[in-house]
Structure formats: C-alpha cells, structure tokens
Design an enzyme around this catalytic site. Structure first.
Site, PDB file in Angstrom:
ATOM      1  N   ASP A 129      -1.624   5.723 -76.355  1.00 51.81           N
ATOM      2  CA  ASP A 129      -3.050   6.087 -76.227  1.00 51.81           C
ATOM      3  C   ASP A 129      -3.289   7.154 -77.041  1.00 51.81           C
ATOM      4  O   ASP A 129      -4.320   7.071 -77.873  1.00 51.81           O
ATOM      5  CB  ASP A 129      -3.280   6.530 -74.745  1.00 51.81           C
ATOM      6  CG  ASP A 129      -3.383   5.311 -73.833  1.00 51.81           C
ATOM      7  OD1 ASP A 129      -3.147   4.065 -74.368  1.00 51.81           O
ATOM      8  OD2 ASP A 129      -3.490   5.522 -72.722  1.00 51.81           O
TER       9      ASP A 129
ATOM     10  N   ASP B 275       1.964  10.228 -67.551  1.00 53.09           N
ATOM     11  CA  ASP B 275       1.751   8.687 -67.731  1.00 53.09           C
ATOM     12  C   ASP B 275       2.543   8.286 -68.775  1.00 53.09           C
ATOM     13  O   ASP B 275       2.233   8.889 -70.027  1.00 53.09           O
ATOM     14  CB  ASP B 275       0.455   8.539 -67.463  1.00 53.09           C
ATOM     15  CG  ASP B 275       0.288   6.978 -67.801  1.00 53.09           C
ATOM     16  OD1 ASP B 275       0.557   6.233 -66.703  1.00 53.09           O
ATOM     17  OD2 ASP B 275      -0.272   6.477 -68.689  1.00 53.09           O
TER      18      ASP B 275
ATOM     19  N   SER C  90      -3.071   8.719 -64.134  1.00 56.84           N
ATOM     20  CA  SER C  90      -2.716   7.569 -64.828  1.00 56.84           C
ATOM     21  C   SER C  90      -3.720   7.010 -65.956  1.00 56.84           C
ATOM     22  O   SER C  90      -4.728   7.713 -65.780  1.00 56.84           O
ATOM     23  CB  SER C  90      -2.600   6.390 -63.731  1.00 56.84           C
ATOM     24  OG  SER C  90      -1.716   6.455 -62.575  1.00 56.84           O
ATOM     25  N   CYS C  91      -3.103   6.396 -66.551  1.00 61.10           N
ATOM     26  CA  CYS C  91      -4.083   5.784 -67.925  1.00 61.10           C
ATOM     27  C   CYS C  91      -5.404   5.236 -67.276  1.00 61.10           C
ATOM     28  O   CYS C  91      -5.390   4.396 -66.077  1.00 61.10           O
ATOM     29  CB  CYS C  91      -3.178   4.827 -68.547  1.00 61.10           C
ATOM     30  SG  CYS C  91      -3.903   3.972 -69.961  1.00 61.10           S
ATOM     31  N   PRO C  92      -6.378   5.440 -67.870  1.00 63.02           N
ATOM     32  CA  PRO C  92      -6.966   6.395 -69.258  1.00 63.02           C
ATOM     33  C   PRO C  92      -7.261   7.491 -68.806  1.00 63.02           C
ATOM     34  O   PRO C  92      -7.850   8.386 -70.049  1.00 63.02           O
ATOM     35  CB  PRO C  92      -7.756   5.344 -69.717  1.00 63.02           C
ATOM     36  CG  PRO C  92      -8.673   5.111 -68.476  1.00 63.02           C
ATOM     37  CD  PRO C  92      -7.705   4.775 -67.645  1.00 63.02           C
TER      38      PRO C  92
END
Length: 78
Positions: free
Chosen positions: A48, A42, A15-17
């Site tokens: 991003d 993601d 998952s982010c980041p």
C-alpha cells in the site's frame, strides 16, 4: 528538506487500509519535506505504501520489517 521533528503514526494492530489512511492524515498536516514515521503490523501495508508514494509524489525514504512490525519512513512531497 525541513528540520521539523518527524510526525509519528502508530498504526500497529490496524488492518488495511487504516495504516495508510492514518499516514495520509499526518501527511496532510506535515510541511513539505517533513518526515513521517509509521509503525504498522498489517502485512498488506508494505505494498500500500509503495503504491501510494508512487502515485502521490511523496518519497518513500525507508521501509523495513523488524519482526512483525513494519517501520515506514515517508517524506512529504509538494
């Protein structure tokens, strides 16, 4: 651009980041002009990577969704 083999980063399932953080770690070890290929799942990773490349001076050479998998190609700037 250098002829070094691309660095591959598998960030699928993260998952982010985390996809971006793993890519930044690879970029730190890459030579100027070297290609980094990131695989991620993601949905937030796309924005991003766009924002990061704009700020950091790396080239976003490719960004493509293939089903649920995002393939990002970066070229390390100076």
């Amino acid at each position: 651009m250098t002829e070094d083999a691309p660095i591959e980063v598998d960030a699928r399932g993260l998952s982010c980041p985390m996809p971006l953080l793993k890519a930044r770690k690879a970029l730190a070890t890459a030579a100027t002009g070297q290609r980094i290929v990131v695989l991620a799942t993601d949905r937030g990773a796309e924005s991003d990577f766009r924002a990061y490349c704009d700020r950091a001076g790396h080239e976003l050479a490719g960004l493509e969704w293939q089903g649920d998998e995002l393939r990002v190609e970066l070229i390390r700037g100076e």
